[in-house]
Write a protein that holds these residues in place. Structure first.
Motif, PDB file in Angstrom:
ATOM      1  N   GLY A  47       0.790  -1.221   0.000  1.00 13.21           N
ATOM      2  CA  GLY A  47       0.000   0.000   0.000  1.00 13.21           C
ATOM      3  C   GLY A  47       0.824   1.274   0.000  1.00 13.21           C
ATOM      4  N   GLY A  48       2.133   1.124  -0.024  1.00 13.90           N
ATOM      5  CA  GLY A  48       3.006   2.286  -0.039  1.00 13.90           C
ATOM      6  C   GLY A  48       3.462   2.683   1.346  1.00 13.90           C
ATOM      7  N   PRO A  49       4.685   3.195   1.492  1.00 11.19           N
ATOM      8  CA  PRO A  49       5.230   3.536   2.812  1.00 11.19           C
ATOM      9  C   PRO A  49       4.617   4.802   3.395  1.00 11.19           C
ATOM     10  N   GLY A  50       4.412   4.780   4.721  1.00 14.37           N
ATOM     11  CA  GLY A  50       3.987   5.983   5.417  1.00 14.37           C
ATOM     12  C   GLY A  50       5.185   6.815   5.836  1.00 14.37           C
ATOM     13  N   ASP A  51       4.921   7.915   6.517  1.00 19.56           N
ATOM     14  CA  ASP A  51       6.010   8.790   6.953  1.00 19.56           C
ATOM     15  C   ASP A  51       6.969   8.064   7.896  1.00 19.56           C
ATOM     16  N   LEU A  52       6.428   7.206   8.762  1.00 18.38           N
ATOM     17  CA  LEU A  52       7.280   6.478   9.702  1.00 18.38           C
ATOM     18  C   LEU A  52       8.230   5.543   8.959  1.00 18.38           C
ATOM     19  N   ALA A  53       7.709   4.843   7.952  1.00 12.68           N
ATOM     20  CA  ALA A  53       8.549   3.948   7.160  1.00 12.68           C
ATOM     21  C   ALA A  53       9.669   4.724   6.468  1.00 12.68           C
ATOM     22  N   THR A  54       9.333   5.882   5.955  1.00 12.07           N
ATOM     23  CA  THR A  54      10.339   6.702   5.270  1.00 12.07           C
ATOM     24  C   THR A  54      11.411   7.181   6.239  1.00 12.07           C
ATOM     25  N   LEU A  55      11.002   7.547   7.455  1.00 16.75           N
ATOM     26  CA  LEU A  55      11.979   7.975   8.453  1.00 16.75           C
ATOM     27  C   LEU A  55      12.929   6.845   8.807  1.00 16.75           C
ATOM     28  N   ILE A  56      12.394   5.650   9.070  1.00 13.22           N
ATOM     29  CA  ILE A  56      13.244   4.511   9.428  1.00 13.22           C
ATOM     30  C   ILE A  56      14.191   4.165   8.282  1.00 13.22           C
ATOM     31  N   MET A  57      13.673   4.187   7.061  1.00  9.90           N
ATOM     32  CA  MET A  57      14.514   3.893   5.892  1.00  9.90           C
ATOM     33  C   MET A  57      15.640   4.918   5.772  1.00  9.90           C
ATOM     34  N   ALA A  58      15.302   6.200   5.929  1.00  8.80           N
ATOM     35  CA  ALA A  58      16.317   7.257   5.795  1.00  8.80           C
ATOM     36  C   ALA A  58      17.385   7.137   6.884  1.00  8.80           C
TER      37      ALA A  58
ATOM     38  N   LEU B 236       5.676  10.753  18.752  1.00  8.30           N
ATOM     39  CA  LEU B 236       6.654  11.255  19.703  1.00  8.30           C
ATOM     40  C   LEU B 236       7.699  10.191  20.018  1.00  8.30           C
ATOM     41  N   LEU B 237       7.270   8.925  20.115  1.00  9.34           N
ATOM     42  CA  LEU B 237       8.212   7.835  20.360  1.00  9.34           C
ATOM     43  C   LEU B 237       9.216   7.716  19.218  1.00  9.34           C
ATOM     44  N   ALA B 238       8.732   7.869  17.993  1.00  9.98           N
ATOM     45  CA  ALA B 238       9.626   7.811  16.834  1.00  9.98           C
ATOM     46  C   ALA B 238      10.639   8.945  16.868  1.00  9.98           C
ATOM     47  N   TRP B 239      10.202  10.129  17.266  1.00  9.74           N
ATOM     48  CA  TRP B 239      11.129  11.253  17.355  1.00  9.74           C
ATOM     49  C   TRP B 239      12.170  11.029  18.446  1.00  9.74           C
ATOM     50  N   ALA B 240      11.759  10.352  19.543  1.00  9.38           N
ATOM     51  CA  ALA B 240      12.720  10.016  20.595  1.00  9.38           C
ATOM     52  C   ALA B 240      13.788   9.064  20.050  1.00  9.38           C
ATOM     53  N   GLY B 241      13.353   8.071  19.265  1.00 16.61           N
ATOM     54  CA  GLY B 241      14.299   7.162  18.623  1.00 16.61           C
ATOM     55  C   GLY B 241      15.217   7.901  17.674  1.00 16.61           C
ATOM     56  N   PHE B 242      14.659   8.841  16.938  1.00  9.86           N
ATOM     57  CA  PHE B 242      15.460   9.622  15.996  1.00  9.86           C
ATOM     58  C   PHE B 242      16.502  10.459  16.746  1.00  9.86           C
ATOM     59  N   ALA B 243      16.115  11.014  17.896  1.00  5.99           N
ATOM     60  CA  ALA B 243      17.050  11.809  18.688  1.00  5.99           C
ATOM     61  C   ALA B 243      18.221  10.954  19.171  1.00  5.99           C
ATOM     62  N   LEU B 244      17.920   9.734  19.638  1.00  7.55           N
ATOM     63  CA  LEU B 244      18.991   8.828  20.068  1.00  7.55           C
ATOM     64  C   LEU B 244      19.873   8.449  18.887  1.00  7.55           C
TER      65      LEU B 244
ATOM     66  N   ALA C 110       7.510   2.530  17.400  1.00  6.31           N
ATOM     67  CA  ALA C 110       6.379   3.406  17.093  1.00  6.31           C
ATOM     68  C   ALA C 110       5.385   2.723  16.159  1.00  6.31           C
ATOM     69  N   ALA C 111       5.840   1.694  15.435  1.00  6.56           N
ATOM     70  CA  ALA C 111       4.934   0.926  14.569  1.00  6.56           C
ATOM     71  C   ALA C 111       4.154  -0.101  15.374  1.00  6.56           C
ATOM     72  N   GLY C 112       4.583  -0.358  16.610  1.00  3.70           N
ATOM     73  CA  GLY C 112       3.925  -1.334  17.469  1.00  3.70           C
ATOM     74  C   GLY C 112       4.955  -2.037  18.335  1.00  3.70           C
ATOM     75  N   TRP C 113       4.677  -2.117  19.638  1.00  2.56           N
ATOM     76  CA  TRP C 113       5.639  -2.734  20.531  1.00  2.56           C
ATOM     77  C   TRP C 113       5.836  -4.213  20.231  1.00  2.56           C
ATOM     78  N   GLU C 114       4.829  -4.834  19.600  1.00  2.00           N
ATOM     79  CA  GLU C 114       5.003  -6.240  19.236  1.00  2.00           C
ATOM     80  C   GLU C 114       6.125  -6.411  18.214  1.00  2.00           C
ATOM     81  N   TYR C 115       6.281  -5.435  17.323  1.00  5.17           N
ATOM     82  CA  TYR C 115       7.366  -5.495  16.340  1.00  5.17           C
ATOM     83  C   TYR C 115       8.712  -5.237  17.013  1.00  5.17           C
ATOM     84  N   ALA C 116       8.722  -4.319  17.972  1.00  6.81           N
ATOM     85  CA  ALA C 116       9.953  -4.042  18.701  1.00  6.81           C
ATOM     86  C   ALA C 116      10.386  -5.261  19.504  1.00  6.81           C
ATOM     87  N   ALA C 117       9.420  -5.931  20.143  1.00  7.09           N
ATOM     88  CA  ALA C 117       9.742  -7.115  20.936  1.00  7.09           C
ATOM     89  C   ALA C 117      10.295  -8.233  20.057  1.00  7.09           C
ATOM     90  N   ALA C 118       9.735  -8.368  18.855  1.00  7.78           N
ATOM     91  CA  ALA C 118      10.152  -9.444  17.954  1.00  7.78           C
ATOM     92  C   ALA C 118      11.541  -9.219  17.376  1.00  7.78           C
TER      93      ALA C 118
END
Length: 265
Positions: free
Chosen positions: A53-64, A141-149, A207-215
């Protein structure tokens, strides 16, 4: 998700086999270090292109984030390999295979395939976070915290590498130990940077879901272990003690091994 990750694995395998063939032809696998970062960037871009369905803004941030980290590191290590030649670590790993005429097989099994598995695992937060963030997937906001780190990590890695390259380029520094700039506060600012960058990417994935982070937490956990306990700090410092002797011992006593701290006097 599993089908797309399998597609990424297939892309990685093809790239690894091509580079393995090149390494056999030139009798040197050392450029694999450059592929460690670049390969993660490639997998991030591949994931971004395959988001259903195409990447969202979060996907683009993680990719970049992943691509900027990976391709910069890949270029830096490739240029270093071109300048310095075969890495002594790989000489040691493949010494017996060379003597027995089994270099090609050993290069594939001991180096390329093993590192491919580890590369895929360490970069799993980026791959999964991207694939799990179709449009509109906003940057939270969680994604921005990750970006800051991640930014902290990129600063330490990029500046640390730049300071080390400048130090080595000056013939007057031969035999000396770099203990200025970021290297005054940590003996391994580039490794600390890697640590922060990938925990930042993992947090952004959350930020996409804690289940993905845990995995995918195995990725940054394994990288942290590698940097601090396996092939990072311990192996490098073993060699530095041999080449720098007492000068490095003095530096070691006053400077934090990993996390930046004021020097001890």
């Amino acid at each position: 998700m599993f089908e797309l990750l399998a597609l990424n694995a297939a892309v990685l395998l093809v790239l690894v086999l091509v580079q393995w063939a090149i390494s056999v032809k030139i009798d040197d696998v050392s450029f694999i270090d450059a592929f460690w970062g670049a390969g993660m960037g490639i997998l991030a871009v591949a994931s971004w292109l395959h988001v259903p369905g195409g990447p969202g803004d979060l996907a683009t941030l993680i990719m970049a984030m992943t691509a900027a980290w990976g391709f910069r590191l890949g270029i830096y290590l490739f240029l270093r390999w071109r300048k310095e030649g075969e890495d002594r670590r790989y000489k040691r790993i493949l010494k017996d295979a060379r003597e027995k005429g089994q270099f090609a097989r050993a290069a594939l099994t001991r180096v390329w395939l093993m590192q491919a598995v580890l590369l895929f695992m360490v970069s799993s937060p980026a791959q999964v976070g991207i694939l799990a963030s179709p449009a509109p997937a906003p940057i939270t906001l969680l994604a921005w915290a990750g970006f800051a780190l991640w930014c902290v990590g990129v600063f330490f890695e990029w500046v640390g590498d730049w300071q080390l390259a400048r130090f080595k380029a000056d013939p007057a520094n031969h035999g000396r130990v770099l203990d200025t700039g970021l290297w005054r506060y940590t003996r391994h600012p580039n490794y600390f940077g890697d640590f922060c960058a990938w925990w930042g990417i993992w947090l952004t994935c959350a930020a996409a879901g804690w289940e993905y982070a845990a995995a995918t937490v195995i990725g940054p956990l394994f990288l942290s272990f590698t940097l601090t306990r396996w092939s990072g700090v311990p192996l490098l410092e073993k060699n530095l003690h041999k080449t720098k002797g007492n000068k490095y011992a003095v530096y070691e006593r006053k400077t934090s091994a990993f996390f930046p701290l004021p020097p001890r006097y």
